[in-house]
Design an enzyme around this catalytic site. Structure first.
Site, short mmCIF file in Angstrom:
data_model
loop_
_atom_site.label_atom_id
_atom_site.label_comp_id
_atom_site.label_asym_id
_atom_site.label_seq_id
_atom_site.Cartn_x
_atom_site.Cartn_y
_atom_site.Cartn_z
N HIS A 190 0.86 -1.00 -0.06
CA HIS A 190 0.01 0.06 -0.13
C HIS A 190 0.97 1.24 0.06
O HIS A 190 0.54 2.34 -0.61
CB HIS A 190 -0.98 -0.01 1.23
CG HIS A 190 -2.10 -0.90 1.13
ND1 HIS A 190 -2.48 -1.76 1.89
CD2 HIS A 190 -3.14 -0.74 0.03
CE1 HIS A 190 -3.65 -2.40 1.50
NE2 HIS A 190 -3.90 -1.83 0.17
N ARG A 333 8.41 -13.68 -17.59
CA ARG A 333 9.74 -14.30 -17.44
C ARG A 333 9.39 -15.41 -16.12
O ARG A 333 8.73 -14.96 -15.15
CB ARG A 333 10.76 -13.31 -16.97
CG ARG A 333 11.99 -13.90 -16.86
CD ARG A 333 12.98 -12.89 -16.38
NE ARG A 333 12.95 -12.50 -15.00
CZ ARG A 333 14.00 -11.38 -15.05
NH1 ARG A 333 14.80 -11.10 -15.81
NH2 ARG A 333 13.78 -10.76 -13.70
N GLU A 432 21.23 -13.19 -21.59
CA GLU A 432 22.15 -12.20 -20.63
C GLU A 432 23.23 -12.72 -20.05
O GLU A 432 24.05 -12.46 -19.37
CB GLU A 432 21.11 -12.11 -19.46
CG GLU A 432 20.12 -12.97 -19.22
CD GLU A 432 18.84 -12.59 -18.01
OE1 GLU A 432 19.10 -11.51 -17.49
OE2 GLU A 432 18.19 -13.58 -17.51
N ASN A 455 21.12 -5.58 -18.13
CA ASN A 455 21.76 -5.66 -16.82
C ASN A 455 22.43 -6.66 -16.58
O ASN A 455 23.58 -6.40 -15.83
CB ASN A 455 20.34 -5.58 -15.99
CG ASN A 455 19.35 -4.65 -16.25
OD1 ASN A 455 19.62 -3.88 -17.14
ND2 ASN A 455 18.17 -4.70 -15.85
N ASP A 456 22.28 -7.78 -16.91
CA ASP A 456 23.08 -9.05 -16.56
C ASP A 456 24.29 -8.92 -17.53
O ASP A 456 25.47 -9.43 -17.36
CB ASP A 456 22.36 -10.26 -16.29
CG ASP A 456 21.81 -10.36 -14.83
OD1 ASP A 456 22.43 -10.11 -14.02
OD2 ASP A 456 20.57 -10.56 -14.89
N ARG A 466 27.03 -5.88 -10.92
CA ARG A 466 26.18 -4.74 -11.04
C ARG A 466 25.68 -4.07 -9.94
O ARG A 466 25.34 -2.84 -10.04
CB ARG A 466 25.03 -5.30 -11.95
CG ARG A 466 23.95 -6.44 -11.34
CD ARG A 466 23.11 -6.66 -12.08
NE ARG A 466 21.62 -6.41 -12.16
CZ ARG A 466 20.63 -6.81 -12.57
NH1 ARG A 466 20.68 -8.09 -13.28
NH2 ARG A 466 19.35 -6.46 -12.62
N CYS A 503 15.02 -5.97 -22.85
CA CYS A 503 14.08 -5.47 -21.69
C CYS A 503 15.10 -4.96 -20.57
O CYS A 503 14.65 -4.86 -19.66
CB CYS A 503 13.29 -6.60 -21.06
SG CYS A 503 14.02 -8.10 -20.69
#
Ligand code: PEP
Ligand code: MG
Length: 572
Positions: A190, A333, A432, A455-456, A466, A503
């Site tokens: 929330h 994924r 990746e 990213n990887d 990273r 992505c």
């Protein structure tokens, strides 16, 4: 001292202000008996009354600031405080077990929370958090302990907390609270929902950030990327202030592009989808005119729980996303757990190099039952939209084959059981790992699509963690070696007539977008808040011009040269 952190983006925007560390009130009590149960009941009644009073004040202030919808959370909290299932057993414990009100209430709520958490219903499970939040307030009143007085903050700050409850978040005065970061939390809490409606930048899941931030130190957060900097340099500050102003002005202009498809200036079609981690992120993709979901990180469904989500729970979540996106493609994924993403309740063994360990598809192939449950949920949900299933961290063709074989087995079983499964589900992989990027041509013969996870891919290509700011200078998206791998993946996909998208975060990087188009990539997936800016940027690019520099880019020696070249040619 660590200065750069990465969390889960929860609400976009940039904020720079002093850190305000939220202290957690000490709600511990000692077990003792009492002489007068009448008096103990009275203490309990008084604490309930005071808590209701607090909640009514907060509700009114929220209603004024945010309207009825947000205020309704507090009406629900008020109902909990009048609920006989909380009050009656607590009083009985006081009378019959002679427990002090604190302990009696604690025992009652523990049972209630356990009951909610056992329910096979996402909404009811979230109610467990509400019960915890509300009863903490009552216990604080019983103990005479101050609940954090966020409402009294009177200077510009960024709140840093281990976790935030909805009532804490809702007390923020936007004039002073410029943003918040929590160590814990999922984007479905929330608090994250309220942050979005307050329109203040927020980052959750920043793990151990609270250990590194001292009260009053300057902190900079980017709710769009999830990046946090402690004591930023003058240069960082200048850059972020400029960017903040620019983003605010441009956000307004970009909204007209929402319903337009993306084309380059010279007519190359580009598709831009959104990345999501939580169900409510889908709305942001729809509102930003995303042309699909390019990455649904399902691990967040698993991380925000105290136990594995059931097949039914997962089915409901996947179906929700697919239905919401209608005929647009949704790449879901499979579980990418391990590395920096842990599931505490699974007690996974510690690893020396978790990013090189049992992560993602490796974990799933070792824990077939968990994997099969997810695959069944996905297959069942496939009837409700355009599903694409994507396996993360695939290093070998055998891994892909094994994963696919399990999928096919589950599909057969479901069909035998009379369950409908779509016939057009695409099955692909995240690329990746450099080995996979190099072998892209062989993979392309077997998979339906690739999604490039930069990213990887960057961290493995450059051997630069990273998450480790000490090697961040080596974490280079524009390094020619990385570009070479990306190019190889795109070419392989094209030769085998398979779809390819990206992505990783690089897909929304304005400096990278022209490079990616130049390498022939025409499908991107990104954080929903970047979609419109990327669309606008692409409209101003010429595909034919960029294509002509591909050869030059791939023969560069350094990342710096690549960037320089792009700038000189007016692409960056
Ligand atoms: C990636 O590695 O680029 C990716 C999108 O996956 P994640 O960031 O979840 O590891
Ligand atoms: Mg990844």
């Amino acid at each position: 001292m660590k200065a750069n952190f990465q969390g889960i983006p929860a609400s976009s925007g940039i904020a720079i202000a002093k850190a305000y560390k939220l202290k957690v009130p000490n709600l511990s009590y000692t077990h003792k008996t009492f002489t007068d149960s009448e008096m103990e009941i009275q203490r309990f009644e008084n604490a309930l009354k005071q808590s209701k009073q607090d909640l009514k004040c907060i509700r009114e202030s929220i209603r004024r600031k945010l309207g009825d919808d947000s205020a309704d959370i507090f009406s629900a909290h008020l109902l909990i405080l009048s609920d006989p299932t909380l009050i009656v057993p607590t009083k009985e414990r006081i009378i019959h077990k002679r427990l002090i009100a604190e302990e009696a209430l604690d025992q009652t709520r523990t049972l209630l929370i356990e009951m909610f958490e056992r329910m096979d219903n996402r909404y009811m499970k979230e109610r467990a958090l509400d019960v915890q939040d509300v009863t903490n307030r009552v216990i604080a009143h019983l103990l005479g302990v101050d609940f954090p007085s966020l409402a009294f903050i009177n200077e510009e700050v960024i709140i840093i907390a281990n976790d935030l409850t909805p009532s804490e978040t809702a007390q923020f005065d936007r004039k002073f609270v410029k943003g918040f970061v929590t160590d814990r939390g999922g984007a479905t809490s929330h608090s994250a929902i309220i942050a979005r409606s307050l329109n203040i930048p927020a980052i959750v899941g920043a793990r151990d950030l609270t250990h590194y931030v001292s009260e009053g130190s300057l902190i900079m957060i980017d709710g769009h990327t999830g990046k946090i900097k402690i004591n930023p340099s003058d240069n960082d500050l200048r850059m972020y202030r400029r960017e903040k102003k620019m983003r605010e002005q441009q956000n307004k202009k970009w909204t007209v592009l929402k319903d337009e498809p993306t084309w380059t200036e010279d007519g190359q079609r580009v598709k831009i989808a959104g990345n999501i981690g939580a169900l409510e992120d889908v709305q942001a993709v729809v509102e930003s005119g995303g042309e699909g979901i390019g990455l649904f990180r399902t691990e967040f469904l698993f991380m925000e729980k105290n136990q594995l989500p059931s097949e039914e729970e997962q089915f409901t979540a996947y179906r929700f996303v697919l239905e919401k996106m209608g005929h647009k493609p949704v790449s879901i994924r499979t579980l990418d757990i391990g590395g920096d993403k842990e599931l505490n309740y699974l007690h996974m063994p510690e690893e020396l190099n978790p990013f090189l360990g049992v992560r993602a598809i490796r974990f799933c192939l070792k824990h077939e039952t968990i994997f099969r449950t997810q695959l069944r949920a996905l297959l069942r949900a496939s009837m409700y939209g355009q599903l694409k299933i994507m396996f993360p961290m695939v290093a070998t063709i055998e891994e892909f084959r094994q994963a696919k074989a399990l999928l096919v087995e589950e599909k057969k079983r479901l069909i035998q059981d009379g369950v409908d499964v779509a016939t057009n589900i695409k099955v692909g992989i995240m690329v990746e790992i450099p080995a996979t990027a190099i072998m892209a041509r062989q993979f392309a013969k077997e998979v339906d699509f690739f999604s490039i996870g930069t990213n990887d891919l960057i961290q493995y290509t450059m051997a630069a963690d990273r998450l480790n700011e000490r090697v961040s200078h080596l974490y280079q998206p524009y390094h020619p070696a990385h570009l070479f791998l990306i190019s190889n993946i795109i070419d392989a996909a094209r030769q085998e007539e398979k779809a390819v998208s990206m992505c990783g975060e690089m897909a929304s990087d304005p400096l990278a977008i022209p490079i990616l188009l130049g390498l022939g990539l025409h499908e991107l997936s990104m954080n929903p808040s970047s979609i419109l800016s990327a669309r606008s940027q692409i409209q101003g690019l010429s595909q034919s011009q960029i294509t002509s520099v591909k050869h030059d880019l791939l023969s560069m020696h350094t990342a710096e040269e690549v960037l320089q070249y792009m700038k000189e040619n007016n692409f960056g």
